[in-house]
Design a protein around this motif. Sequence first.
Motif, short mmCIF file in Angstrom:
data_model
loop_
_atom_site.label_atom_id
_atom_site.label_comp_id
_atom_site.label_asym_id
_atom_site.label_seq_id
_atom_site.Cartn_x
_atom_site.Cartn_y
_atom_site.Cartn_z
N LYS A 61 1.69 -10.59 12.01
CA LYS A 61 1.80 -11.61 13.06
C LYS A 61 3.12 -11.46 13.83
CE LYS A 61 -1.38 -15.06 11.42
NZ LYS A 61 -1.58 -16.09 10.44
N LYS A 62 4.20 -11.19 13.09
CA LYS A 62 5.52 -11.01 13.73
C LYS A 62 5.48 -9.81 14.67
CE LYS A 62 8.43 -13.19 10.29
NZ LYS A 62 9.19 -12.96 9.08
N LYS B 121 0.14 -10.22 6.11
CA LYS B 121 -0.41 -10.88 7.31
C LYS B 121 0.72 -11.46 8.17
CE LYS B 121 -3.95 -13.45 5.63
NZ LYS B 121 -5.19 -14.20 5.56
N ASN B 122 1.73 -12.05 7.51
CA ASN B 122 2.87 -12.61 8.25
C ASN B 122 3.62 -11.52 9.01
OD1 ASN B 122 2.25 -15.13 7.38
ND2 ASN B 122 3.68 -15.11 5.66
N GLY C 204 -0.66 -12.64 1.97
CA GLY C 204 0.16 -13.46 2.86
C GLY C 204 1.32 -12.73 3.52
#
Lengths: 76, 516
Positions: B319-320, B315-316, B312
């Motif tokens: 994404k940022k 992946k976050n 998680g």
Amino acid sequence: MEELLEILEDIQPGVDYASCKTLIDDHILDSFGILSLVSEIEDAFDVEISPAELVAENFNSADSLWKMICRLKGEE
Amino acid sequence: MAYHTIAYFAVFLPVVILLYQIVPKKFRFAVIIAADYVFFWLFSGKLIVYLICATLLTYFIGIWIERTALKNDGDKKNVTKKKRRILAFGIAANLLVLVVLKYTNFFGQSLSDLLHLFNVDWTFGGVKFMVPIGLSFYTLEIISYITDVYRGTLKAEHNIAKVALYLSFFPQIMEGPIARFHETADTLYAGESVKFDNLKFGYQRILWGLFKKIVIADRIYPTVNYIFNDYADKDGSIILFGVVCYVAQLYLEFSGCMDIVIGSGQIFGVKLPENFRQPFLAKSAGEFWRRWHITLGTFFKDYIFYPVSLAGPVKNAAKKVKKRFGRNVSKFVAPTAALFCVWACNGLWHGANWTFIFYGMYYFVLIFIENITEEPVKKLAEKLHINRESIGYKIFRTAKLFIIVLVGELFFRANSLKDGFAMLAGIFGNFHISALFSNIHRLKMDRLDLIVAGAGIIIVTVVGALKEKNIDIRQKVSGWVVPARWIFWYAAIMLVVIFGAYGSGYTAVDLIYAGY
């Protein structure tokens, strides 16, 4: 399926994804390619792909990828 | 009784084969387990208790995860959470044993050195632990098994004998290959009769491994030791020669041992995974590691690289980065974070020494650079009309790979990080090729050693090149007429007997990877 083929073409152009059945076995998709693909699939189809799904049977062809996406959508 | 000794391939292995063959099929698995434990006991004695405890723990953790999964009360998330806790416990318990036995002194000493930098007067006294053989290898197999059960890609095994067979199979306990449960357990438990073809091909593979190990690698070993342990007054050309010799020794020894191991497995009908695939024919450092110690690489890929990439927080973060810099940059975030974890673990797995950590970070940086420059290099080559399939480019690529491997292995073998840098400085700062030629016979290899080792390396290179083109020498020879076949194998046996580095004047050389 059309959207998936577009994603694949975008990540690694120049491959006949409609017929290729050996994307992993023939090293057409490497680890980096697989991870890019996972990220795009998760965003486009709103599914979560776990490490257990990262096996050749799921990633060797567009067809097997599509089956995995449908299965994951069904499980949600 | 290491794998390259007469005691193993001419006594222990034949006795096990004989016993295996004469007992009824349903008890053959017991012969293998008995052989596994006798083999383990011969090296580690009472430390066999570690292996037995690890086997029991693995067995129960697998069943515990399975039962938790079956107690599906409709709350899938809760079940996953419980399963994850059991998995974490199983991995932590096994890693704890590995870390305490292998790394206590390293971490203690490092902490002590760090505190000294801040003028804290605390010195780590050191603790002496006895480490059982194969600990680093069977620990990874345990992690692989319980993680696969957790993921649902493998059913928990209810027959403890199969778990014991998987974790302790004597040919692979010392140096791997790191197999998966389905690759060994069921076949070993089935207890099929030894087939003549398996016996023949198995012993032929063992012979090839012995050739690599005792004819070439052990012959080079004294030179490597001599140069690495006393490099200070030596010319850069001699140091470079020592590094080249070490790379040859390491490859021939480890791949030779794998030939013996895989050949031994084949005799019992077990197809152990290959650990080497002509690594020096790779096009890049990344590909080199997909051809060198393959089972360690695939373990790290499946159980560290992918899980970290898909975690998680990673992946976050990706994404940022994607929002801010676009996909061309964000696509590197997850793989780079995972790559760092893989290479930190790879370095540490090889041993408790800063040289290994440096070695891991060295490959992390190189593969990271390869990944981010792959596309620009391709475009640049197209722009400059450089044919990347031309002979010239291939020579350049091979030379680059050799330099990368040589520098990496220099630090891998160096006695300390300081020694590694000093040797590297010696190669670049004080290099006179004439010094090597005038001292070549004073480097612990006489004329015969040089000729035999050189000819041996040429033979291995030619066989490797043929294998890359899917030409298998053993298959070819098996198609010859009987007299020619017998002459070939008789000559091969004689080659190992006559030119093997053993007997008086030679010290038995331990297997390098058995120490990891």
